[in-house]
Write a protein that holds these residues in place. Structure first.
Motif, short mmCIF file in Angstrom:
data_model
loop_
_atom_site.label_atom_id
_atom_site.label_comp_id
_atom_site.label_asym_id
_atom_site.label_seq_id
_atom_site.Cartn_x
_atom_site.Cartn_y
_atom_site.Cartn_z
N PRO A 169 0.75 -1.31 0.47
CA PRO A 169 0.11 0.09 -0.31
C PRO A 169 0.36 1.08 -0.11
O PRO A 169 0.72 2.53 -0.61
N PRO A 171 2.03 3.51 2.69
CA PRO A 171 1.37 4.43 2.88
C PRO A 171 1.97 5.38 2.68
O PRO A 171 0.49 6.22 3.47
N THR A 203 -7.41 -5.11 -1.47
CA THR A 203 -6.53 -4.59 -0.33
C THR A 203 -7.04 -4.49 1.29
O THR A 203 -8.75 -4.58 1.16
N ASP A 204 -6.67 -4.31 2.59
CA ASP A 204 -6.95 -4.13 3.89
C ASP A 204 -6.47 -3.11 3.90
O ASP A 204 -6.56 -2.35 5.27
N TRP A 205 -5.90 -2.29 3.25
CA TRP A 205 -5.67 -0.72 3.18
C TRP A 205 -6.89 0.44 2.59
O TRP A 205 -6.84 0.63 1.49
N GLU A 206 -7.46 0.93 3.70
CA GLU A 206 -9.03 1.84 2.95
C GLU A 206 -8.76 2.67 2.31
O GLU A 206 -8.86 2.99 1.51
N TYR A 208 -5.78 3.14 0.17
CA TYR A 208 -5.56 2.35 -1.66
C TYR A 208 -6.84 2.23 -2.01
O TYR A 208 -6.61 2.38 -2.74
N GLY A 247 -5.16 -9.43 8.83
CA GLY A 247 -5.70 -8.02 8.77
C GLY A 247 -6.91 -7.49 9.67
O GLY A 247 -7.40 -6.95 10.35
N HIS A 252 -8.96 -4.66 10.43
CA HIS A 252 -8.72 -4.10 9.18
C HIS A 252 -9.79 -4.75 7.45
O HIS A 252 -10.05 -5.78 8.09
#
Length: 264
Positions: A169, A171, A203-206, A208, A247, A252
Motif C-alpha cells: 500500500p 502508506p 486490499t486491506d488498506w482503506e 488505497y 489483517g 482491517h
C-alpha cells in the motif's frame, strides 16, 4: 598470473555487489532478469531475497526449468505454448506471496491458467512445490517486473484476467507514486486484457482501496461490475489468505474492486 581464458577480477565492482548479482540457483530465477536493457523507473515493489528453505530451494532447482520463467523483456511469450494448451484462458496474478491462495485457485479452476508473477524467491519456490504436490499443471511462475511482462512480453488481448491481491500500500504520502494501481498501469493493462477480461484488486488498506476505486472508475477502458459503482463483495474464487486473516484480526476492512475491460 591468471590462465589465458580465466576472467580477471574487476576491482571497480565491490564484492558485495558482485555477490548480489550471482544467482542463488544457477538454473533458477535470475536476480535481475531485465538487467539494464529497460529503463530505470520508480518501482511498485522491492525485491525480497530472504532465506530460502531446503524444500523451497529443491523445488526451484527441479521445477524452475519446467514451470518458471524470467521476465527479461526480450521476447514475446506464446501463452498457448507456455501452458501446453493454445485454448486455455490465462489470468495474470501480480504478487502472490507464498503462493497458498494461488494454488487453491488453480486447484479449484483447472480450466484456467495462472501466470503468477513475483520477485520473492522463497514464495516462488513454495508455489512451485505446491503446484507439484497438488498436480497443478495450470500454474506458471514468472520472476521479475510485472510492468515489463505486460508491456514487452504479452500480446494484446491475450489475458482473460489480471489479479492484484494485497499489493504494497505504500502508506506514506511521499510513497504513493509507487502504488501499482495508477492510471498509467490501467492503460497498459487494458491493452493486454481481452474484451470482458476481469481486473480484480483486493486490499486491506482503506485509503488505497479508495484510490483503486477512484482511478478505475475514471479509466475509460474499464467498467465496474457493481451497478452501484462501489466495492464488490469478496467472490468465492478468491480464498481467504493467511495475510488477509491477520489483517481482519487487527480490525482491517478488506475491499475488493472488480472491473471488466470494455469492448473497443
Amino acid at each position: 598470473m591468471p590462465e589465458n581464458n580465466a576472467p580477471t577480477p574487476d576491482s571497480s565492482v565491490p564484492a558485495s555487489d558482485a555477490r548480489r548479482r550471482e544467482p542463488m540457483f544457477p538454473d533458477g530465477p535470475a536476480p535481475d532478469p531485465a538487467g539494464s536493457h529497460h529503463e530505470r523507473r520508480i518501482r511498485s515493489f522491492q525485491p525480497r531475497r530472504s532465506r530460502v528453505t531446503t524444500g523451497q530451494g529443491e523445488s526451484l532447482r527441479r521445477l524452475w526449468p519446467k514451470w518458471g520463467l524470467d521476465i527479461d523483456g526480450l521476447s514475446r511469450l506464446d501463452l498457448g505454448e507456455l501452458f501446453d494448451d493454445p485454448k486455455l484462458p490465462v489470468v495474470l496474478e501480480i504478487g502472490f506471496g507464498m503462493g497458498e491462495a494461488t494454488a487453491q485457485m488453480a486447484a479449484a479452476d483447472p480450466g484456467t491458467g495462472i501466470l503468477a508473477c513475483d520477485v520473492h524467491t522463497p514464495g516462488q519456490g513454495n508455489l512451485l512445490g505446491l503446484a507439484e504436490r497438488n498436480g497443478l499443471t495450470n500454474v506458471r511462475v514468472a520472476n521479475g517486473d510485472a510492468i515489463i511482462l505486460l508491456r514487452e512480453m504479452l500480446a494484446p488481448d491475450s489475458l482473460a484476467g489480471i489479479r492484484v491481491y494485497f499489493p504494497d500500500p505504500w502508506p506514506k504520502k511521499r510513497h504513493h507514486k509507487r502504488r501499482l494501481i495508477q492510471p498509467e498501469f490501467l492503460a497498459l493493462a487494458a491493452t493486454r486484457l481481452a474484451p470482458g477480461g476481469l481486473l480484480h484488486c483486493a486490499t486491506d488498506w482503506e485509503p488505497y482501496a479508495e484510490q483503486m476505486l477512484e482511478v478505475l472508475s475514471a479509466a475509460p477502458d474499464f467498467e465496474n461490475t457493481q451497478p452501484d459503482g462501489g466495492f464488490a463483495p469478496r467472490p468465492d474464487f478468491r480464498p481467504l489468505t493467511r495475510f488477509e486473516g491477520q489483517g481482519l484480526d487487527k480490525g482491517h476492512v478488506v475491499h475488493d474492486v472488480m472491473f471488466t475491460r470494455r469492448e473497443r
